[in-house]
Design a protein around this motif. Structure first.
Motif, PDB file in Angstrom:
ATOM      1  N   LEU A 130       0.813  -1.211   0.000  1.00  0.00           N
ATOM      2  CA  LEU A 130       0.000   0.000   0.000  1.00  0.00           C
ATOM      3  C   LEU A 130       0.849   1.265   0.000  1.00  0.00           C
ATOM      4  CD1 LEU A 130      -2.798   1.406   0.312  1.00  0.00           C
ATOM      5  CD2 LEU A 130      -2.451   1.235   2.801  1.00  0.00           C
ATOM      6  N   LEU A 131       1.896   1.281   0.816  1.00  0.00           N
ATOM      7  CA  LEU A 131       2.675   2.500   1.006  1.00  0.00           C
ATOM      8  C   LEU A 131       3.899   2.597   0.103  1.00  0.00           C
ATOM      9  CD1 LEU A 131       2.631   2.762   4.916  1.00  0.00           C
ATOM     10  CD2 LEU A 131       0.992   3.683   3.258  1.00  0.00           C
ATOM     11  N   ILE A 132       4.254   1.518  -0.576  1.00  0.00           N
ATOM     12  CA  ILE A 132       5.442   1.457  -1.426  1.00  0.00           C
ATOM     13  C   ILE A 132       6.679   1.861  -0.619  1.00  0.00           C
ATOM     14  CG2 ILE A 132       6.453   2.062  -3.645  1.00  0.00           C
ATOM     15  CD1 ILE A 132       3.785   0.619  -3.823  1.00  0.00           C
ATOM     16  N   ILE A 133       7.021   1.001   0.299  1.00  0.00           N
ATOM     17  CA  ILE A 133       8.200   1.169   1.134  1.00  0.00           C
ATOM     18  C   ILE A 133       9.020  -0.116   1.070  1.00  0.00           C
ATOM     19  CG2 ILE A 133       7.188   2.871   2.702  1.00  0.00           C
ATOM     20  CD1 ILE A 133       6.505   0.569   4.597  1.00  0.00           C
ATOM     21  N   ASN A 135      10.431  -3.647   1.228  1.00  0.00           N
ATOM     22  CA  ASN A 135       9.640  -4.867   1.387  1.00  0.00           C
ATOM     23  C   ASN A 135       9.894  -5.503   2.755  1.00  0.00           C
ATOM     24  OD1 ASN A 135      11.702  -7.241   1.068  1.00  0.00           O
ATOM     25  ND2 ASN A 135      12.184  -5.855  -0.639  1.00  0.00           N
ATOM     26  N   PHE A 136       8.904  -6.245   3.197  1.00  0.00           N
ATOM     27  CA  PHE A 136       8.863  -6.729   4.570  1.00  0.00           C
ATOM     28  C   PHE A 136      10.012  -7.665   4.903  1.00  0.00           C
ATOM     29  CE2 PHE A 136       7.129  -9.794   7.763  1.00  0.00           C
ATOM     30  CZ  PHE A 136       7.067  -8.911   8.824  1.00  0.00           C
ATOM     31  N   GLN A 137      10.316  -8.595   4.018  1.00  0.00           N
ATOM     32  CA  GLN A 137      11.350  -9.580   4.316  1.00  0.00           C
ATOM     33  C   GLN A 137      12.710  -8.922   4.486  1.00  0.00           C
ATOM     34  OE1 GLN A 137      11.516 -12.808   1.518  1.00  0.00           O
ATOM     35  NE2 GLN A 137      13.318 -13.747   2.452  1.00  0.00           N
ATOM     36  N   ARG A 138      13.047  -8.028   3.587  1.00  0.00           N
ATOM     37  CA  ARG A 138      14.356  -7.377   3.666  1.00  0.00           C
ATOM     38  C   ARG A 138      14.432  -6.452   4.879  1.00  0.00           C
ATOM     39  NH1 ARG A 138      17.388  -3.892  -1.086  1.00  0.00           N
ATOM     40  NH2 ARG A 138      19.139  -3.198   0.181  1.00  0.00           N
ATOM     41  N   TYR A 139      13.365  -5.697   5.104  1.00  0.00           N
ATOM     42  CA  TYR A 139      13.361  -4.804   6.259  1.00  0.00           C
ATOM     43  C   TYR A 139      13.531  -5.593   7.552  1.00  0.00           C
ATOM     44  CZ  TYR A 139      11.701  -1.780   9.978  1.00  0.00           C
ATOM     45  OH  TYR A 139      11.598  -1.096  11.161  1.00  0.00           O
ATOM     46  N   SER A 140      12.794  -6.670   7.706  1.00  0.00           N
ATOM     47  CA  SER A 140      12.870  -7.466   8.931  1.00  0.00           C
ATOM     48  C   SER A 140      14.283  -7.980   9.157  1.00  0.00           C
ATOM     49  CB  SER A 140      11.896  -8.649   8.851  1.00  0.00           C
ATOM     50  OG  SER A 140      10.564  -8.199   8.724  1.00  0.00           O
ATOM     51  N   ARG A 141      14.920  -8.441   8.093  1.00  0.00           N
ATOM     52  CA  ARG A 141      16.272  -8.975   8.228  1.00  0.00           C
ATOM     53  C   ARG A 141      17.263  -7.880   8.611  1.00  0.00           C
ATOM     54  NH1 ARG A 141      16.635 -10.524   3.486  1.00  0.00           N
ATOM     55  NH2 ARG A 141      17.919  -8.854   2.602  1.00  0.00           N
ATOM     56  N   GLU A 142      17.233  -6.762   7.900  1.00  0.00           N
ATOM     57  CA  GLU A 142      18.194  -5.697   8.175  1.00  0.00           C
ATOM     58  C   GLU A 142      17.929  -5.013   9.500  1.00  0.00           C
ATOM     59  OE1 GLU A 142      18.108  -3.036   4.873  1.00  0.00           O
ATOM     60  OE2 GLU A 142      19.121  -4.438   3.504  1.00  0.00           O
ATOM     61  N   HIS A 143      16.656  -4.863   9.828  1.00  0.00           N
ATOM     62  CA  HIS A 143      16.306  -4.158  11.056  1.00  0.00           C
ATOM     63  C   HIS A 143      16.796  -4.908  12.289  1.00  0.00           C
ATOM     64  CE1 HIS A 143      14.079  -1.560  13.736  1.00  0.00           C
ATOM     65  NE2 HIS A 143      13.475  -2.604  14.269  1.00  0.00           N
ATOM     66  N   VAL A 144      16.577  -6.208  12.295  1.00  0.00           N
ATOM     67  CA  VAL A 144      16.951  -7.001  13.460  1.00  0.00           C
ATOM     68  C   VAL A 144      18.461  -7.229  13.516  1.00  0.00           C
ATOM     69  CG1 VAL A 144      16.706  -9.246  14.589  1.00  0.00           C
ATOM     70  CG2 VAL A 144      14.698  -8.113  13.617  1.00  0.00           C
ATOM     71  N   ILE A 200      10.429   2.842  -4.444  1.00  0.00           N
ATOM     72  CA  ILE A 200       9.917   1.870  -5.421  1.00  0.00           C
ATOM     73  C   ILE A 200      10.929   0.747  -5.620  1.00  0.00           C
ATOM     74  CG2 ILE A 200       9.251   1.555  -7.834  1.00  0.00           C
ATOM     75  CD1 ILE A 200       8.244   4.483  -7.776  1.00  0.00           C
ATOM     76  N   ARG A 201      12.200   1.109  -5.782  1.00  0.00           N
ATOM     77  CA  ARG A 201      13.238   0.098  -5.986  1.00  0.00           C
ATOM     78  C   ARG A 201      13.368  -0.810  -4.769  1.00  0.00           C
ATOM     79  NH1 ARG A 201      17.429   3.238  -7.095  1.00  0.00           N
ATOM     80  NH2 ARG A 201      17.362   2.972  -9.364  1.00  0.00           N
ATOM     81  N   SER A 202      13.320  -0.215  -3.582  1.00  0.00           N
ATOM     82  CA  SER A 202      13.489  -1.006  -2.368  1.00  0.00           C
ATOM     83  C   SER A 202      12.306  -1.934  -2.140  1.00  0.00           C
ATOM     84  CB  SER A 202      13.655  -0.077  -1.160  1.00  0.00           C
ATOM     85  OG  SER A 202      14.017  -0.806  -0.019  1.00  0.00           O
ATOM     86  N   PHE A 203      11.128  -1.507  -2.567  1.00  0.00           N
ATOM     87  CA  PHE A 203       9.971  -2.401  -2.478  1.00  0.00           C
ATOM     88  C   PHE A 203      10.087  -3.541  -3.473  1.00  0.00           C
ATOM     89  CE2 PHE A 203       5.881  -3.627  -4.328  1.00  0.00           C
ATOM     90  CZ  PHE A 203       5.271  -4.198  -3.219  1.00  0.00           C
ATOM     91  N   ALA A 204      10.461  -3.207  -4.699  1.00  0.00           N
ATOM     92  CA  ALA A 204      10.456  -4.208  -5.764  1.00  0.00           C
ATOM     93  C   ALA A 204      11.583  -5.224  -5.625  1.00  0.00           C
ATOM     94  CB  ALA A 204      10.554  -3.513  -7.116  1.00  0.00           C
ATOM     95  N   THR A 205      12.742  -4.787  -5.102  1.00  0.00           N
ATOM     96  CA  THR A 205      13.901  -5.675  -5.010  1.00  0.00           C
ATOM     97  C   THR A 205      13.739  -6.639  -3.847  1.00  0.00           C
ATOM     98  OG1 THR A 205      15.320  -3.922  -5.880  1.00  0.00           O
ATOM     99  CG2 THR A 205      16.404  -5.785  -4.806  1.00  0.00           C
ATOM    100  N   ARG A 397      21.911   3.206  -3.316  1.00  0.00           N
ATOM    101  CA  ARG A 397      20.761   3.562  -4.134  1.00  0.00           C
ATOM    102  C   ARG A 397      19.445   3.486  -3.381  1.00  0.00           C
ATOM    103  NH1 ARG A 397      23.527  -0.027  -7.521  1.00  0.00           N
ATOM    104  NH2 ARG A 397      21.931  -1.611  -7.161  1.00  0.00           N
ATOM    105  N   GLU A 398      19.400   2.672  -2.318  1.00  0.00           N
ATOM    106  CA  GLU A 398      18.129   2.432  -1.664  1.00  0.00           C
ATOM    107  C   GLU A 398      18.097   2.930  -0.227  1.00  0.00           C
ATOM    108  OE1 GLU A 398      17.304  -1.729  -2.081  1.00  0.00           O
ATOM    109  OE2 GLU A 398      17.851  -1.732  -4.194  1.00  0.00           O
ATOM    110  N   LEU A 399      19.029   3.799   0.143  1.00  0.00           N
ATOM    111  CA  LEU A 399      19.109   4.195   1.542  1.00  0.00           C
ATOM    112  C   LEU A 399      17.947   5.054   1.994  1.00  0.00           C
ATOM    113  CD1 LEU A 399      22.901   4.773   2.045  1.00  0.00           C
ATOM    114  CD2 LEU A 399      21.512   2.824   2.701  1.00  0.00           C
ATOM    115  N   PHE A 400      17.267   5.733   1.098  1.00  0.00           N
ATOM    116  CA  PHE A 400      16.116   6.503   1.502  1.00  0.00           C
ATOM    117  C   PHE A 400      15.078   5.602   2.165  1.00  0.00           C
ATOM    118  CE2 PHE A 400      17.950   9.128  -1.808  1.00  0.00           C
ATOM    119  CZ  PHE A 400      17.801  10.403  -1.322  1.00  0.00           C
ATOM    120  N   ALA A 401      14.993   4.385   1.704  1.00  0.00           N
ATOM    121  CA  ALA A 401      14.001   3.459   2.252  1.00  0.00           C
ATOM    122  C   ALA A 401      14.337   3.015   3.647  1.00  0.00           C
ATOM    123  CB  ALA A 401      13.870   2.237   1.337  1.00  0.00           C
ATOM    124  N   ALA A 402      15.531   3.293   4.120  1.00  0.00           N
ATOM    125  CA  ALA A 402      15.951   2.861   5.446  1.00  0.00           C
ATOM    126  C   ALA A 402      15.815   3.971   6.487  1.00  0.00           C
ATOM    127  CB  ALA A 402      17.413   2.401   5.402  1.00  0.00           C
TER     128      ALA A 402
END
Length: 405
Positions: A130-133, A135-144, A200-205, A397-402
């Motif tokens: 919905l928000l185009i941020i 993606n969940f799997q990558r965020y969960s891995r990097e965040h933890v 968009i890139r961070s969501f799609a990748t 390239r994708e640091l804005f998403a972080a």
């Protein structure tokens, strides 16, 4: 261990303690107290928690988005004076979107929303669609692994990378220079375009097939309906204004209050004292006028106090420091606490219990003071340790998403 002086002193001698500021507001009617606690991020002494639930937070965030879109649409379609509804609609939509991201998505990444892996994953996959941020799997891995571990506030941490690369801030830079840099970026179309492309890139990748399918379904349907109804302007104004520039402004300002940098002379980077010193609470508000003034002076004092609370602190809380941002230090001490649903009261309970096993909590009052604290910590950080050249170019390239944690 040596850290910034402001981190080791819960309250400066020249200002009231946090409890005194909040308790000064108890002269107002009882029905005001819970809203004031939610606004300030601080309960008054002895205040009971409202016993909220995960479902309440999820439903409130979704409802805020729906209501906000409806209000903005009504304003746009009615035109005339009704256009004044647009800012209210944008605000509600942005608030709901930020709570979905900052509170719900975040807890799902810790498998702590409902404590049921399949349900938390389903919600976690839906929100990026919905928000185009990120993606969940990558965020969960990097965040933890990089944000809640020994790499916290090192070059491995996406928060640090976003500061150095996306915002272009550097150790040794003055506070004023950092403010100038950030404010210029907030009004820069190029900055916002870069930010959007990175989202968009961070969501799609690496996103799951279900995430991609959901995003295609949501935005494909919206495009078809907008085309059929000749309503592309409506879609852009009602949805994409809060989703893109307003969301990204809120996101950037929130980054600037998240965590302080370790100072150059910090030698020991382990243990609870170190990690607790990297995060503080951010309370909002100012002491209520003291009693005893003449009627005219009292009226003017209350008018000024009300204006500050409603015109400055409330928008900051509602649009920037959403969710549990005000007490984010509690989350970093207890990242999988089931008391996150009552986050403000959970922190206060731990504080009242003597914060067992942890050093004292620290706080700042106000958005500006909180940003200054972070900027000052970066100014004092080791320029060699936080050298931008040590960040792998492939990750830039994708640091804005972080920006959010």
């Amino acid at each position: 261990m040596t850290v910034l002086a402001s981190r080791t002193q819960p309250a400066r001698a020249d200002r009231p303690a946090a409890s005194e500021i909040r308790d000064s507001m108890t002269v107002l009617p009882r029905w005001c107290q819970l809203p004031l606690t939610l606004l300030t991020g601080k309960p008054y002494t002895g205040q009971a928690a409202p016993q909220l639930t995960a479902t309440f937070h999820l439903a409130a965030a979704v409802a805020s988005v729906v209501v906000g879109v409806a209000i903005a649409a009504a304003g746009w379609l009615t035109a005339g004076w009704a256009l004044l509804l647009l800012p209210a609609g944008w605000a509600a939509t942005l608030h709901g979107a930020r709570n979905l991201r900052m509170l719900i998505f975040h807890q799902c990444s810790h498998r702590n929303m409902y404590g049921r892996r399949s349900l938390d994953n389903a919600i976690g996959y839906a929100i990026p669609s919905l928000l185009i941020i990120q993606n969940f799997q990558r965020y969960s891995r990097e965040h933890v692994s990089d944000h809640h571990a020994v790499h916290h506030m090192t070059l491995r941490d996406p928060t640090v990378q976003a500061f150095l690369v996306s915002l272009g801030l550097r150790p040794g830079t003055t506070r004023r220079q950092m403010w100038t840099t950030v404010l210029r970026k907030l009004v820069s179309p190029w900055f916002h375009l870069q930010f959007l492309v990175a989202r968009i890139r961070s969501f799609a990748t690496g996103s799951a097939p279900a995430e991609k399918a959901a995003a295609i379904g949501i935005y494909g349907t919206a495009a078809v309906l907008a085309t059929a109804a000749d309503a592309w302007a409506l879609l852009a104004v009602v949805w994409f204004v809060p989703l893109v520039p307003l969301y990204q402004i809120s996101n950037t300002l929130r980054l600037c209050v998240k965590h302080t940098f370790p100072t150059a002379d910090t030698t020991h980077r382990r243990g609870r004292e170190h990690f607790a010193g990297l995060t503080n609470a951010i309370f909002l508000g100012s002491p209520a006028p003291a009693p005893g003034a003449s009627p005219l002076r009292a009226a003017l004092a209350w008018l000024g106090w009300s204006a500050r609370m409603l015109l400055w602190h409330l928008p900051v809380r509602y649009l920037v420091l959403t969710g549990d941002t005000v007490v984010h230090d509690f989350h970093h001490r207890y990242p999988v606490s089931r008391r996150w649903v009552d986050y403000i009261f959970a922190r206060q309970h731990d504080l009242d219990a003597g914060h067992p096993g942890w050093p004292p909590y620290t706080e700042e009052w106000g958005l500006i003071a909180a940003i200054n604290r972070v900027f000052d910590s970066l100014a004092a950080a080791d320029p060699d340790e936080f050298d931008i050249r040590r960040i792998a170019s492939v990750s830039r390239r994708e640091l804005f998403a972080a920006f959010d944690d």
